[in-house]
Design a protein around this motif. Structure first.
Motif: not given
Length: 376
Positions: A341-347
């Protein structure tokens, strides 16, 4: 002797060199975490998940999830089955797989309009008694929308109402369709909504209805919601008529927290909320029952895309990636869910790699590569 030992320990912990050096003196590492999740033996074993790629963009976005899961070494593996919306029934081997694995990840299944062909999505929900649909519609930093502070959870009854499929032609040109509502199903969806709110520190549950017109059917639903609400005094409860609800959603969506709805209203409300918060391509969701769960794109509108998107391979994988994070939490793998979830939100926050529906021109694979690159 025991007293001196305790005094000595306190002295060490209050050492003038600071707490970190004191803990090092006792043999502890400086960055040790406290225990936040204590798994039962076997909880960390890899879990089998039934995978249905589906129609249209389904194989693209489910393939994206598989790539990210492999890159982060998530403790899941997939049993893949080909199911398509033009089939008359869901193959029994697929039902057996979901019953065995308890969890399924699914791409969109096209539902033919008219013609008497039953929706396979509805078949799956009824066969497995997935009585609660949950869609989380929220603002993502970096994705501009008309409204801010939107964080709505739509809990929809999944097995009754207008989706019961009880309709027939009485005489040529006259069709009768039955809206079935029972006390049992109304109570359990209300209880699920309040349990969700309670366990996720939500403050309010809103029941969406049309009891001013459908006084018996929706009246039964409201009666159940009111009864259940008395058992959760710490959660505010209110009610709203569905047409007013839609107007309030597009004008002041931040007023809503958890919404509990009968079947048809929930479909409309969830898709409206998704459009307000950034589009159906970024909203996660799932369907859950007592024993089984199916995770898929939260809002149904556009869940199979169009032929041009499929040909260009520019489907948005964000919704299903976030749904798979929900799945990982359901499987009790919270750290993997957080990483994804953190990675997707960073993108999304960076805004450099976005599909067409989000204002960019990236392909599905480019988004996947960026998500993998930003994994911690």
């Amino acid at each position: 002797m025991a007293f001196r030992s305790v005094s000595r320990l306190r002295h060490i912990l209050r050492d003038a060199n600071g707490p970190s050096s004191s803990w090092r003196g006792l043999g502890f590492t400086e960055n040790r975490r406290s225990v936040t999740y204590m798994p039962r033996p076997g909880d960390g074993s890899p879990r089998a998940v039934t995978l249905i790629p589906g129609d249209g963009i389904g194989p693209l976005v489910t393939g994206a999830v598989q790539q990210v899961m492999e890159a982060m070494h998530a403790p899941v593996y997939f049993e893949t089955y080909e199911v398509h919306g033009d089939m008359t029934t869901v193959p029994q081997e697929v039902i057996d797989s979901i019953r065995r694995n308890k969890v399924c990840l699914k791409g969109g299944l096209a539902t033919p309009v008219g013609g008497g062909v039953s929706s396979l999505n509805v078949q799956l929900r009824k066969e497995l008694d997935l009585y609660a649909s949950l869609v989380n519609c929220f603002n993502l930093p970096g994705l501009p929308t008309r409204h801010e502070n939107v964080d709505i959870v739509v809990v929809r009854e999944n097995t009754e109402g207008e989706y019961s499929g009880l309709e027939h032609e009485v005489v040529p040109g006259v069709v009768e369709s039955l809206k079935v509502m029972t006390k049992f199903c109304s109570e359990r969806i209300a209880k699920y909504a309040f349990e969700y709110a309670y366990l996720n520190n939500r403050k309010k549950v809103t029941a969406v209805h049309k009891a001013n017109i459908m006084k018996l059917a929706d009246g039964l639903f409201l009666e159940s919601c009111r009864e259940v609400s008395t058992k959760y005094p710490g959660i505010k409860y209110n009610e709203i008529i569905v047409d007013n609800c839609c107007m309030q959603l597009v004008s002041k969506p931040e007023q809503f927290d958890v919404m509990v709805t009968p079947n048809l209203y929930g479909n409309l409300v969830a898709n409206t909320a998704a459009g307000i918060a950034g589009g159906t391509g970024v909203m996660p969701g799932g369907n859950v029952g007592q024993d089984h769960a199916i995770f898929e794109q939260g809002a149904s509108a556009g869940n199979v895309g169009n032929e041009k998107i499929v040909q260009q391979k520019k489907a948005n994988p964000v919704a299903l990636l976030l749904s798979s994070a929900m799945m990982l939490r359901h499987l009790q793998f919270p750290s993997f869910a957080d990483r994804l979830e953190t990675s997707v939100k960073r993108v999304i926050a960076e805004g450099k790699c976005m599909t067409k529906d989000l204002g960019g021109n990236s392909t599905t694979q480019e988004v996947v590569d960026e998500v993998i690159a930003k994994l911690d």
